[in-house]
Design a protein around this motif. Structure first.
Motif, PDB file in Angstrom:
ATOM      1  N   LYS A 151       0.342   5.013   0.591  1.00 47.75           N
ATOM      2  CA  LYS A 151      -0.288   6.245   1.043  1.00 47.75           C
ATOM      3  C   LYS A 151       0.058   7.714   0.211  1.00 47.75           C
ATOM      4  O   LYS A 151       1.405   8.053   0.652  1.00 47.75           O
ATOM      5  CB  LYS A 151      -0.265   6.207   2.381  1.00 47.75           C
ATOM      6  CG  LYS A 151      -0.687   5.406   3.243  1.00 47.75           C
ATOM      7  CD  LYS A 151      -0.814   5.507   4.751  1.00 47.75           C
ATOM      8  CE  LYS A 151       0.552   5.497   5.326  1.00 47.75           C
ATOM      9  NZ  LYS A 151       0.786   5.498   6.723  1.00 47.75           N
ATOM     10  N   GLN A 176      -0.429  -0.465  -4.654  1.00 49.03           N
ATOM     11  CA  GLN A 176      -1.821  -0.049  -4.408  1.00 49.03           C
ATOM     12  C   GLN A 176      -1.637   1.057  -3.786  1.00 49.03           C
ATOM     13  O   GLN A 176      -1.281   1.169  -2.712  1.00 49.03           O
ATOM     14  CB  GLN A 176      -2.657  -1.156  -4.092  1.00 49.03           C
ATOM     15  CG  GLN A 176      -3.029  -2.449  -4.806  1.00 49.03           C
ATOM     16  CD  GLN A 176      -3.814  -3.385  -4.508  1.00 49.03           C
ATOM     17  OE1 GLN A 176      -4.568  -2.962  -3.443  1.00 49.03           O
ATOM     18  NE2 GLN A 176      -3.955  -4.542  -5.007  1.00 49.03           N
ATOM     19  N   GLU A 185      -3.245   4.467  -2.173  1.00 45.13           N
ATOM     20  CA  GLU A 185      -4.517   5.084  -1.314  1.00 45.13           C
ATOM     21  C   GLU A 185      -4.224   6.548  -1.166  1.00 45.13           C
ATOM     22  O   GLU A 185      -3.214   7.040  -0.597  1.00 45.13           O
ATOM     23  CB  GLU A 185      -4.206   4.655   0.126  1.00 45.13           C
ATOM     24  CG  GLU A 185      -4.618   2.966   0.370  1.00 45.13           C
ATOM     25  CD  GLU A 185      -4.494   2.361   1.736  1.00 45.13           C
ATOM     26  OE1 GLU A 185      -3.842   3.410   2.728  1.00 45.13           O
ATOM     27  OE2 GLU A 185      -4.648   1.445   1.888  1.00 45.13           O
ATOM     28  N   ARG A 226      -0.367  -0.206 -10.428  1.00 49.19           N
ATOM     29  CA  ARG A 226      -1.072  -1.239 -10.122  1.00 49.19           C
ATOM     30  C   ARG A 226      -0.911  -2.288 -11.263  1.00 49.19           C
ATOM     31  O   ARG A 226      -0.577  -3.421 -10.994  1.00 49.19           O
ATOM     32  CB  ARG A 226      -2.139  -0.665  -9.824  1.00 49.19           C
ATOM     33  CG  ARG A 226      -3.189  -2.001  -9.517  1.00 49.19           C
ATOM     34  CD  ARG A 226      -4.684  -1.704  -9.373  1.00 49.19           C
ATOM     35  NE  ARG A 226      -5.195  -1.696 -10.784  1.00 49.19           N
ATOM     36  CZ  ARG A 226      -5.403  -2.714 -11.416  1.00 49.19           C
ATOM     37  NH1 ARG A 226      -5.242  -3.970 -11.018  1.00 49.19           N
ATOM     38  NH2 ARG A 226      -5.855  -2.555 -12.688  1.00 49.19           N
ATOM     39  N   LYS A 267       0.711  -1.227   0.003  1.00 49.77           N
ATOM     40  CA  LYS A 267      -0.047   0.062   0.012  1.00 49.77           C
ATOM     41  C   LYS A 267       0.750   1.347   0.082  1.00 49.77           C
ATOM     42  O   LYS A 267       1.803   1.466   0.582  1.00 49.77           O
ATOM     43  CB  LYS A 267      -0.864   0.193   1.252  1.00 49.77           C
ATOM     44  CG  LYS A 267      -1.698  -1.209   1.487  1.00 49.77           C
ATOM     45  CD  LYS A 267      -2.940  -1.222   0.226  1.00 49.77           C
ATOM     46  CE  LYS A 267      -3.788  -2.371   0.527  1.00 49.77           C
ATOM     47  NZ  LYS A 267      -5.023  -2.392  -0.524  1.00 49.77           N
TER      48      LYS A 267
END
Length: 346
Positions: free
Chosen positions: A28, A60, A62, A52, A26
């Motif tokens: 951020k 990925q 966020e 991705r 992830k």
């Protein structure tokens, strides 16, 4: 039986480890503009999707727009440095003294006014003269926020006399010095505070690029927009940076690092620049449709402002001397690089 239990435990542990290794990383990503901004829709979201796809889901994003990650825009630099965010988009100019060499290309009347030419110039300058400023970060892109225009509420700004006493929003200490040199009264504030401040009369207008004018709906209040003559450097432009936490990047597997590397640097810088140019054109059209007044400054008035701003350079040269920097040499380098891209942009 014992051996079977041990083997089963080992196999289970191996499966968990394998699953952990393939779990998506992830990222951020934080910034200070709205989620509907050109930045997020036209650049960050497609960039995240590319990461991705090329990582087969291994990376990925966020997204945390509008400071949803907490704090204020100047905090984004420390957020990414300390790992509160993995990637941030912000301006180095929001944190004075941390990026002294980079300030040379943000000085008045240096960088090309357009997004693509200005971004290429800023990236080239960073690579040649300002890498040391960013040693604590993984620099993904460094681009121009496009030329800042003079956006006023009551009347268009055309001459030095028009500037006298005007309270104008300033995004940085360099732009504040510029406005003071031109006879205006700078009011420092982040982008998120501009529209409300101008509507309440705290400021008479704002130094801001077209892309931002539309994003924050400033054009519904400040209806007079002044730009420099075609082919001339911007009054002022801030550098914008997409920075990654260095430890986060270095901790990635080699294949994921490669995905990020393929999608950063000059190609990403040019995507930012081209996006800003599209947004500029759309913003001009929107302002015209609103019935606003768009002014291209006369060359003689532009040159008068340029002359008045020379003191800003002199002051900056003396200031960075204490940091061991040759300010005059850095300005000369910034101008040489910018002039190449100014010609290309026009």
């Amino acid at each position: 039986m014992k051996l079977k239990l041990i083997l089963a435990a080992v196999l289970a542990a191996t499966a968990v480890a394998a699953q952990a290794q393939t779990a998506p990383v992830k990222i951020k990503v934080a910034h200070f503009l709205p989620s509907i901004s050109n930045l997020q829709r036209d650049v960050l979201e497609p960039w995240c999707e590319t990461l991705r796809e090329e990582s087969s889901g291994g990376l990925q994003c966020e997204l945390y727009p509008a400071m949803a990650i907490g704090g204020t825009p100047p905090n984004l630099i420390s957020h990414v440095r300390d790992g509160i965010a993995d990637v941030v988009w912000t301006s180095p100019s929001y944190t004075p003294n941390l990026f002294p060499a980079m300030e040379a290309i943000e000085l008045p009347f240096v960088v090309p006014a357009d997004g693509l030419g200005g971004s290429r110039a800023m990236w080239a300058y960073y690579e040649q003269h300002a890498r040391k400023d960013f040693e604590r970060y993984k620099v993904l892109a460094l681009h121009s926020g496009s030329g800042q225009n003079l956006n006023a509420v009551k009347a268009p700004v055309q001459t030095l006399a028009d500037m006298k006493g005007m309270k104008l929003r300033s995004p940085s200490r360099v732009s504040s010095r510029l406005l003071s040199a031109l006879g205006a009264a700078p009011v420092n504030m982040p982008a998120s505070a501009i529209t409300e401040s101008v509507s309440r009369g705290v400021a008479d207008g704002a130094l801001a690029p077209w892309e931002l004018v539309t994003a924050i709906k400033l054009d519904e209040i400040a209806r007079f927009h002044t730009e420099p003559p075609a082919g001339k450097p911007a009054y002022f432009a801030v550098s914008m940076a997409l920075l990654m936490n260095k430890k986060k990047y270095e901790g990635l597997p080699a294949e994921l690092k490669a995905v990020i590397d393929r999608n950063s640097g000059l190609p990403l810088v040019e995507k930012f620049g081209a996006s800003w140019d599209r947004a500029t054109e759309a913003s001009r059209k929107r302002a015209a449709a609103l019935g606003n007044t768009l002014v291209v400054q006369k060359l003689e008035d532009y040159e008068a402002m340029r002359k008045a701003a020379e003191s800003v350079e002199a002051e900056w040269i003396e200031e960075v001397k204490a940091k061991g920097l040759d300010g005059a040499a850095l300005i000369a380098a910034a101008r040489e690089i910018s002039n190449k891209h100014l010609t290309r942009a026009n």
